[in-house]
Write an enzyme that holds these catalytic residues in place. Structure first.
Site, PDB file in Angstrom:
ATOM      1  N   TYR A  33       0.893  -1.209   0.093  1.00  0.00           N
ATOM      2  CA  TYR A  33      -0.031  -0.055  -0.108  1.00  0.00           C
ATOM      3  C   TYR A  33       0.906   1.262   0.083  1.00  0.00           C
ATOM      4  O   TYR A  33       2.187   1.162   0.251  1.00  0.00           O
ATOM      5  CB  TYR A  33      -0.901   0.011   1.158  1.00  0.00           C
ATOM      6  CG  TYR A  33      -0.154   0.234   2.445  1.00  0.00           C
ATOM      7  CD1 TYR A  33       0.359  -0.591   3.094  1.00  0.00           C
ATOM      8  CD2 TYR A  33      -0.349   1.618   3.169  1.00  0.00           C
ATOM      9  CE1 TYR A  33       1.201  -0.546   4.391  1.00  0.00           C
ATOM     10  CE2 TYR A  33       0.311   1.886   4.328  1.00  0.00           C
ATOM     11  CZ  TYR A  33       0.905   0.894   5.120  1.00  0.00           C
ATOM     12  OH  TYR A  33       1.579   1.101   6.082  1.00  0.00           O
ATOM     13  N   LYS A 147       6.476  -1.965   1.962  1.00  0.00           N
ATOM     14  CA  LYS A 147       5.340  -1.287   2.418  1.00  0.00           C
ATOM     15  C   LYS A 147       4.010  -2.304   2.435  1.00  0.00           C
ATOM     16  O   LYS A 147       3.276  -2.180   1.883  1.00  0.00           O
ATOM     17  CB  LYS A 147       4.933  -0.015   2.087  1.00  0.00           C
ATOM     18  CG  LYS A 147       4.218   0.632   2.769  1.00  0.00           C
ATOM     19  CD  LYS A 147       4.153   2.285   2.335  1.00  0.00           C
ATOM     20  CE  LYS A 147       3.206   3.184   3.013  1.00  0.00           C
ATOM     21  NZ  LYS A 147       3.373   3.224   4.486  1.00  0.00           N
ATOM     22  N   LEU A 205      11.203   1.231   7.186  1.00  0.00           N
ATOM     23  CA  LEU A 205      10.549   1.702   5.919  1.00  0.00           C
ATOM     24  C   LEU A 205      10.893   2.884   5.639  1.00  0.00           C
ATOM     25  O   LEU A 205      11.110   3.822   6.371  1.00  0.00           O
ATOM     26  CB  LEU A 205       9.028   1.732   6.039  1.00  0.00           C
ATOM     27  CG  LEU A 205       8.290   2.386   4.608  1.00  0.00           C
ATOM     28  CD1 LEU A 205       7.985   1.228   3.597  1.00  0.00           C
ATOM     29  CD2 LEU A 205       6.772   2.761   4.826  1.00  0.00           C
TER      30      LEU A 205
HETATM   31  N1  PMP Z   1       7.470   3.695   8.859  1.00  0.00           N
HETATM   32  C1  PMP Z   1       6.382   3.031   8.821  1.00  0.00           C
HETATM   33  C2  PMP Z   1       6.396   1.586   9.497  1.00  0.00           C
HETATM   34  C3  PMP Z   1       5.369   3.506   8.283  1.00  0.00           C
HETATM   35  O1  PMP Z   1       4.065   2.767   8.114  1.00  0.00           O
HETATM   36  C4  PMP Z   1       5.362   4.869   7.798  1.00  0.00           C
HETATM   37  C5  PMP Z   1       4.008   5.227   7.288  1.00  0.00           C
HETATM   38  N2  PMP Z   1       3.391   4.639   6.076  1.00  0.00           N
HETATM   39  C6  PMP Z   1       6.420   5.416   7.978  1.00  0.00           C
HETATM   40  C7  PMP Z   1       7.606   4.829   8.553  1.00  0.00           C
HETATM   41  C8  PMP Z   1       6.513   6.898   7.141  1.00  0.00           C
HETATM   42  O2  PMP Z   1       6.680   6.700   6.071  1.00  0.00           O
HETATM   43  P1  PMP Z   1       6.036   7.902   4.902  1.00  0.00           P
HETATM   44  O3  PMP Z   1       6.813   9.167   5.357  1.00  0.00           O
HETATM   45  O4  PMP Z   1       6.303   7.647   3.417  1.00  0.00           O
HETATM   46  O5  PMP Z   1       4.687   8.258   5.456  1.00  0.00           O
END
Ligand code: PMP
Length: 287
Positions: A33, A147, A205
């Site tokens: 996602y 993700k 992530l």
């Molecule tokens: N780490 C995790 C585990 C997340 O789920 C997210 C949010 N999706 C993030 C970091 C931050 O990622 P982003 O800045 O792309 O929203």
């Protein structure tokens, strides 16, 4: 006005947005996602989010459900149909619908759904006073760089945080290093004024907001290093914060029972948040 969702080629009212019980996302968490911030009707950091979606799909060997150009179109159509000013678009792609069996099914088309929802800017109290985080063991798998919709440890961690009155939980390795939050990346500012966040790798992530923040810090001449940091180092930090597409930059002013800095958002955090808001504001309405 009713909310509209996109489900495998059709725009439907939110209440009628359903997928098959044998969608592999539902049965195996066999899907990925993205969450893209919408600010003043514009998609913030759209291309990096779509690049990360492609990468997640590739890593799981799921075919692209749709090429980039039509995907961009559907996102814009979702903003238009939902009359979204400030909010987010959620995109989910799974390996598709097949008889329940673990191996990849043959001849199954990937499934694609999208939802959109309104979301305001973070509350002023939150950005001024900061939030509390709880530290918890990181019990996730070895591919946190993907993700994936498999978020059970993250769900359990966030729930623990909320039950403890905290905003987020920072996940910690057995040797006491912070990996990241359950839905955010984790940052500290050392007593020497150096901005630190963990390096990208399989343990976190690689956040799109994180990457944007690094670029903004560089523009501002802020000294920055990517490296692991321990819970003890975080508790002795001058400032701490989390980043994500929906929490922007949220200052952290308490870790477990330790107050960070003077208990208010630190000056570097405020500077970076302002820079991020300006960046989000420059995305402009989607055309
Ligand atoms: N780490 C995790 C585990 C997340 O789920 C997210 C949010 N999706 C993030 C970091 C931050 O990622 P982003 O800045 O792309 O929203």
């Amino acid at each position: 006005m009713s909310r509209i969702a996109y489900v495998n080629g059709r725009y439907v009212t939110h209440g009628d947005a359903v997928v098959h019980v044998e969608d592999r996302g539902y049965q195996f968490a066999d899907g990925v996602y993205e969450v893209v911030l919408v600010h003043h009707g514009g998609l913030v950091d759209e291309e990096p989010h779509l690049d990360r979606l492609d990468r997640s799909l590739r890593e799981l060997r799921i075919d692209q459900p749709m090429r980039r150009a039509p995907l961009r179109q559907v996102m814009r159509e979702m903003i238009r149909r939902n009359r979204l000013g400030d909010g987010m678009v959620y995109i989910q792609a799974t390996r598709g619908v097949a008889r329940r069996d673990h191996p990849f099914p043959a001849n199954t088309r990937p499934a694609l759904v999208m939802t959109a929802r309104r979301l305001g800017l973070p509350a002023l109290a939150q950005t001024e006073e900061g939030v509390a985080v709880l530290t918890i063991p990181d019990i996730r798998w070895a591919r946190c760089d993907i993700k994936s919709v498999s978020l059970l440890p993250n769900v359990l961690g966030k729930q623990r945080a909320r039950e403890a009155g905290a905003y987020e939980a920072w996940q910690v390795t057995t040797d006491d290093f912070v990996t990241e939050g359950t839905s955010t990346n984790a940052w500290i500012v050392t007593p020497a004024g150096e901005l630190v966040t963990r390096h990208p790798g399989n343990e976190i992530l690689s956040g799109i907001t994180r990457a944007t923040m690094i670029a903004l810090a560089a523009e501002q001449g802020i000294s920055f290093v990517e490296r692991p940091f321990t819970v003890a180092e975080a508790k002795g930090a001058r400032e701490a914060f989390v980043t994500s597409a929906t929490s922007f930059l949220t200052p952290v002013t308490q870790i477990d029972d330790v107050v960070i800095g003077n208990g208010k958002a630190g000056s570097l955090s405020v500077r970076l948040l302002d820079a991020y808001l300006a960046h989000a504001g420059s995305s402009g309405p989607s055309s």
